[in-house]
Design a protein around this motif. Structure first.
Motif, PDB file in Angstrom:
ATOM      1  N   ARG A 216      -7.175  14.703  39.298  1.00 34.08           N
ATOM      2  CA  ARG A 216      -8.465  14.015  39.423  1.00 34.08           C
ATOM      3  C   ARG A 216      -9.597  15.010  39.181  1.00 34.08           C
ATOM      4  O   ARG A 216      -9.504  16.179  39.556  1.00 34.08           O
ATOM      5  CB  ARG A 216      -8.599  13.395  40.815  1.00 34.08           C
ATOM      6  CG  ARG A 216      -7.604  12.274  41.069  1.00 34.08           C
ATOM      7  CD  ARG A 216      -7.688  11.737  42.473  1.00 34.08           C
ATOM      8  NE  ARG A 216      -7.292  12.708  43.471  1.00 34.08           N
ATOM      9  CZ  ARG A 216      -6.745  12.399  44.643  1.00 34.08           C
ATOM     10  NH1 ARG A 216      -6.541  11.130  44.959  1.00 34.08           N
ATOM     11  NH2 ARG A 216      -6.421  13.347  45.508  1.00 34.08           N
ATOM     12  N   ILE A 217     -10.657  14.527  38.557  1.00 28.28           N
ATOM     13  CA  ILE A 217     -11.813  15.363  38.226  1.00 28.28           C
ATOM     14  C   ILE A 217     -12.922  15.092  39.239  1.00 28.28           C
ATOM     15  O   ILE A 217     -13.224  13.941  39.556  1.00 28.28           O
ATOM     16  CB  ILE A 217     -12.330  15.057  36.808  1.00 28.28           C
ATOM     17  CG1 ILE A 217     -11.239  15.317  35.771  1.00 28.28           C
ATOM     18  CG2 ILE A 217     -13.573  15.893  36.489  1.00 28.28           C
ATOM     19  CD1 ILE A 217     -11.591  14.795  34.384  1.00 28.28           C
ATOM     20  N   PHE A 218     -13.524  16.148  39.746  1.00 25.12           N
ATOM     21  CA  PHE A 218     -14.701  16.049  40.607  1.00 25.12           C
ATOM     22  C   PHE A 218     -15.844  16.752  39.880  1.00 25.12           C
ATOM     23  O   PHE A 218     -15.684  17.896  39.432  1.00 25.12           O
ATOM     24  CB  PHE A 218     -14.443  16.724  41.957  1.00 25.12           C
ATOM     25  CG  PHE A 218     -13.348  16.081  42.758  1.00 25.12           C
ATOM     26  CD1 PHE A 218     -13.639  15.168  43.760  1.00 25.12           C
ATOM     27  CD2 PHE A 218     -12.011  16.394  42.512  1.00 25.12           C
ATOM     28  CE1 PHE A 218     -12.627  14.578  44.508  1.00 25.12           C
ATOM     29  CE2 PHE A 218     -10.994  15.813  43.252  1.00 25.12           C
ATOM     30  CZ  PHE A 218     -11.302  14.896  44.252  1.00 25.12           C
ATOM     31  N   PHE A 219     -16.996  16.075  39.757  1.00 24.31           N
ATOM     32  CA  PHE A 219     -18.114  16.718  39.055  1.00 24.31           C
ATOM     33  C   PHE A 219     -19.448  16.383  39.707  1.00 24.31           C
ATOM     34  O   PHE A 219     -19.613  15.341  40.353  1.00 24.31           O
ATOM     35  CB  PHE A 219     -18.128  16.346  37.569  1.00 24.31           C
ATOM     36  CG  PHE A 219     -18.532  14.928  37.242  1.00 24.31           C
ATOM     37  CD1 PHE A 219     -19.849  14.612  36.935  1.00 24.31           C
ATOM     38  CD2 PHE A 219     -17.578  13.911  37.203  1.00 24.31           C
ATOM     39  CE1 PHE A 219     -20.218  13.316  36.607  1.00 24.31           C
ATOM     40  CE2 PHE A 219     -17.937  12.612  36.872  1.00 24.31           C
ATOM     41  CZ  PHE A 219     -19.261  12.315  36.572  1.00 24.31           C
ATOM     42  N   THR A 220     -20.379  17.330  39.572  1.00 19.70           N
ATOM     43  CA  THR A 220     -21.740  17.128  40.056  1.00 19.70           C
ATOM     44  C   THR A 220     -22.610  16.627  38.914  1.00 19.70           C
ATOM     45  O   THR A 220     -22.431  17.019  37.758  1.00 19.70           O
ATOM     46  CB  THR A 220     -22.325  18.428  40.630  1.00 19.70           C
ATOM     47  OG1 THR A 220     -22.289  19.455  39.621  1.00 19.70           O
ATOM     48  CG2 THR A 220     -21.530  18.895  41.836  1.00 19.70           C
ATOM     49  N   ASP A 221     -23.552  15.759  39.242  1.00 13.93           N
ATOM     50  CA  ASP A 221     -24.450  15.181  38.241  1.00 13.93           C
ATOM     51  C   ASP A 221     -25.865  15.200  38.805  1.00 13.93           C
ATOM     52  O   ASP A 221     -26.232  14.350  39.610  1.00 13.93           O
ATOM     53  CB  ASP A 221     -24.021  13.742  37.910  1.00 13.93           C
ATOM     54  CG  ASP A 221     -24.940  13.094  36.883  1.00 13.93           C
ATOM     55  OD1 ASP A 221     -25.211  13.733  35.851  1.00 13.93           O
ATOM     56  OD2 ASP A 221     -25.374  11.946  37.114  1.00 13.93           O
ATOM     57  N   ALA A 222     -26.632  16.203  38.413  1.00 11.15           N
ATOM     58  CA  ALA A 222     -27.979  16.359  38.956  1.00 11.15           C
ATOM     59  C   ALA A 222     -28.901  16.899  37.879  1.00 11.15           C
ATOM     60  O   ALA A 222     -28.500  17.729  37.062  1.00 11.15           O
ATOM     61  CB  ALA A 222     -27.968  17.302  40.149  1.00 11.15           C
ATOM     62  N   ARG A 223     -30.133  16.455  37.896  1.00 14.50           N
ATOM     63  CA  ARG A 223     -31.091  16.895  36.887  1.00 14.50           C
ATOM     64  C   ARG A 223     -31.784  18.175  37.356  1.00 14.50           C
ATOM     65  O   ARG A 223     -32.388  18.216  38.420  1.00 14.50           O
ATOM     66  CB  ARG A 223     -32.124  15.793  36.612  1.00 14.50           C
ATOM     67  CG  ARG A 223     -33.084  16.103  35.484  1.00 14.50           C
ATOM     68  CD  ARG A 223     -32.376  16.307  34.135  1.00 14.50           C
ATOM     69  NE  ARG A 223     -31.700  15.105  33.684  1.00 14.50           N
ATOM     70  CZ  ARG A 223     -32.306  14.127  33.000  1.00 14.50           C
ATOM     71  NH1 ARG A 223     -33.595  14.227  32.686  1.00 14.50           N
ATOM     72  NH2 ARG A 223     -31.628  13.078  32.618  1.00 14.50           N
ATOM     73  N   PHE A 224     -31.687  19.209  36.525  1.00  9.77           N
ATOM     74  CA  PHE A 224     -32.368  20.483  36.766  1.00  9.77           C
ATOM     75  C   PHE A 224     -33.541  20.661  35.807  1.00  9.77           C
ATOM     76  O   PHE A 224     -34.523  21.294  36.136  1.00  9.77           O
ATOM     77  CB  PHE A 224     -31.394  21.653  36.601  1.00  9.77           C
ATOM     78  CG  PHE A 224     -30.455  21.813  37.760  1.00  9.77           C
ATOM     79  CD1 PHE A 224     -30.637  22.831  38.677  1.00  9.77           C
ATOM     80  CD2 PHE A 224     -29.388  20.945  37.949  1.00  9.77           C
ATOM     81  CE1 PHE A 224     -29.777  22.983  39.759  1.00  9.77           C
ATOM     82  CE2 PHE A 224     -28.524  21.081  39.021  1.00  9.77           C
ATOM     83  CZ  PHE A 224     -28.722  22.102  39.929  1.00  9.77           C
ATOM     84  N   LEU A 225     -33.412  20.144  34.588  1.00  9.98           N
ATOM     85  CA  LEU A 225     -34.468  20.213  33.598  1.00  9.98           C
ATOM     86  C   LEU A 225     -34.237  19.112  32.578  1.00  9.98           C
ATOM     87  O   LEU A 225     -33.249  18.389  32.625  1.00  9.98           O
ATOM     88  CB  LEU A 225     -34.493  21.584  32.911  1.00  9.98           C
ATOM     89  CG  LEU A 225     -33.339  21.916  31.947  1.00  9.98           C
ATOM     90  CD1 LEU A 225     -33.769  23.018  30.996  1.00  9.98           C
ATOM     91  CD2 LEU A 225     -32.101  22.357  32.698  1.00  9.98           C
ATOM     92  N   GLY A 226     -35.182  18.962  31.656  1.00 13.68           N
ATOM     93  CA  GLY A 226     -35.075  17.921  30.635  1.00 13.68           C
ATOM     94  C   GLY A 226     -35.948  16.727  30.955  1.00 13.68           C
ATOM     95  O   GLY A 226     -36.111  16.349  32.120  1.00 13.68           O
ATOM     96  N   ALA A 227     -36.507  16.128  29.911  1.00 12.98           N
ATOM     97  CA  ALA A 227     -37.459  15.024  30.089  1.00 12.98           C
ATOM     98  C   ALA A 227     -36.842  13.652  29.871  1.00 12.98           C
ATOM     99  O   ALA A 227     -37.545  12.645  29.918  1.00 12.98           O
ATOM    100  CB  ALA A 227     -38.638  15.209  29.131  1.00 12.98           C
ATOM    101  N   GLU A 228     -35.530  13.570  29.629  1.00 16.27           N
ATOM    102  CA  GLU A 228     -34.910  12.279  29.390  1.00 16.27           C
ATOM    103  C   GLU A 228     -34.999  11.394  30.639  1.00 16.27           C
ATOM    104  O   GLU A 228     -34.987  11.895  31.766  1.00 16.27           O
ATOM    105  CB  GLU A 228     -33.437  12.451  29.017  1.00 16.27           C
ATOM    106  CG  GLU A 228     -33.208  13.199  27.721  1.00 16.27           C
ATOM    107  CD  GLU A 228     -32.925  14.679  27.949  1.00 16.27           C
ATOM    108  OE1 GLU A 228     -33.456  15.229  28.945  1.00 16.27           O
ATOM    109  OE2 GLU A 228     -32.195  15.277  27.143  1.00 16.27           O
ATOM    110  N   PRO A 229     -35.095  10.069  30.450  1.00 17.14           N
ATOM    111  CA  PRO A 229     -35.161   9.163  31.602  1.00 17.14           C
ATOM    112  C   PRO A 229     -33.921   9.293  32.478  1.00 17.14           C
ATOM    113  O   PRO A 229     -32.832   9.609  31.994  1.00 17.14           O
ATOM    114  CB  PRO A 229     -35.226   7.774  30.955  1.00 17.14           C
ATOM    115  CG  PRO A 229     -35.744   8.020  29.573  1.00 17.14           C
ATOM    116  CD  PRO A 229     -35.200   9.350  29.168  1.00 17.14           C
TER     117      PRO A 229
END
Length: 347
Positions: free
Chosen positions: A155-168
């Motif tokens: 099983r894969i565990f991953f983090t998904d958080a915005r650090f930079l970038g202007a995409e919605p």
């Protein structure tokens, strides 16, 4: 390049000089703990990359893969410890950040934002065939997968958080699990900005590094507050119990720093967790590396060379399993140090 660097410098600036360690400091042990090999020191081995080093991991044949976040769309580098040669494996990489080699020997790739793929990919290291594992949750696009790991079941565990970038942004900063069936589950959504992630060798604990900086891109979908109060500067490390189904419980704060933020991490076969920290400031760069035992006690510091941003850690494999590698940022470089431990990978 200049515009890119200025952008990175601005978005990576962290505030706070005070240091505060939570329960870990109370458990700090004095004297040698048998981590670093006698006489060993950090050694810089290549500057093949350009800007921002991330994602160092070893394949089953002992060769290494590292990422470089840059203005060409990102690069994945391949390094052979035997020859000392570094080659460009994938460019553009979709602004690849975290990397992981699973028990099948495939390279898992977390693609970030700022023109990146915003997805988790799987690359067959023999054929080069690359497929998308996940790029959305409940019909909404992922923010910017940052780091990832697996457990013994695959099983894969991953983090998904915005650090930079202007995409919605459509989703909150969160942590996800991808089952072997392909089903995706959001398992944590109350951490301010999750970053590095690791599963313990016995599969019973999940560790997540958290950035508390208010100077980075803010996610309008939250969380506005961190469950452990990490928002507002520096960062922290959170540990969870992990059950047989891949669900988390009993979250607790293991480390809190106001002067630096935890980033990438690595495990050894004894269950010790190696955590890279940095202040994110290229004008006055500072880094640190701490080692926590399975009880969460801080047992060792492996201070990197002064004046660098220590970003990500990964052990070698095979004859090189006792070598701990570290990537740095601004500028990119790869370092190593010999230890008396062996890095953990699920086989």
């Amino acid at each position: 390049m200049k515009l890119f660097l200025n952008h990175r410098m601005h978005t990576l600036a962290l505030v706070g000089l005070a240091c505060s360690l939570v329960a870990a400091c109370a458990g700090m042990k004095s004297g040698p703990t048998g981590i670093v090999a006698p006489g060993a020191n950090w050694e810089e081995i290549t500057r093949a990359g350009r800007v921002f080093g991330e994602g160092v991991v070893a394949a089953k044949d002992g060769t290494l893969y590292m990422t470089d976040i840059n203005n060409t769309g990102g690069t994945i580098w391949h390094y052979d410890p035997a020859s000392g040669r570094a080659d460009n494996l994938m460019e553009p990489s979709g602004q690849a950040t975290g990397l992981h080699v699973d028990k099948n020997g495939d390279l898992l790739i977390a693609q970030g934002a700022d023109g990146g793929g915003r997805a988790v990919l799987r690359r067959n290291l023999r054929t080069g065939a690359t497929t998308v594992v996940v790029n959305a949750y409940q019909g909404k696009r992922l923010n910017a997968p940052n780091d990832l790991t697996t457990d013994a079941q695959g099983r894969i565990f991953f983090t998904d958080a915005r650090f930079l970038g202007a995409e919605p942004m459509e989703l909150p900063n969160a942590v996800y699990r991808v089952d072997t069936s392909g089903r995706v589950t959001q398992i944590i959504n109350d951490l301010f900005r999750p970053n590095g992630i690791e599963v313990s060798p016995d599969g019973r604990r999940l560790y997540v590094a958290v950035s508390g900086s208010m100077a980075l891109v803010m996610n309008p979908n939250g969380p506005a507050k961190d469950r452990f109060g990490i928002e507002g500067g520096g960062g922290g490390l959170v540990g969870y119990d992990l059950d047989a189904d891949g669900n988390v419980s009993n979250g607790r704060l293991l480390l809190r720093r106001m002067d630096m933020s935890p980033d990438g991490m690595a495990m050894d076969t004894d269950g010790n967790l190696y955590v890279a920290l940095h202040n994110g400031n290229p004008k006055d760069p500072k880094g640190d590396i701490v080692v926590l035992n399975p009880a969460g006690d801080l047992i060792e510091r492996l201070a990197p060379p002064p004046g660098i941003l220590s970003i990500q850690l990964g052990f070698g494999r095979g004859a090189d399993a006792g070598t701990l590698y570290m990537t740095r940022a601004l500028p990119w470089a790869l370092y190593r140090i010999k230890t008396v431990r062996r890095g953990h990978y699920f086989e």
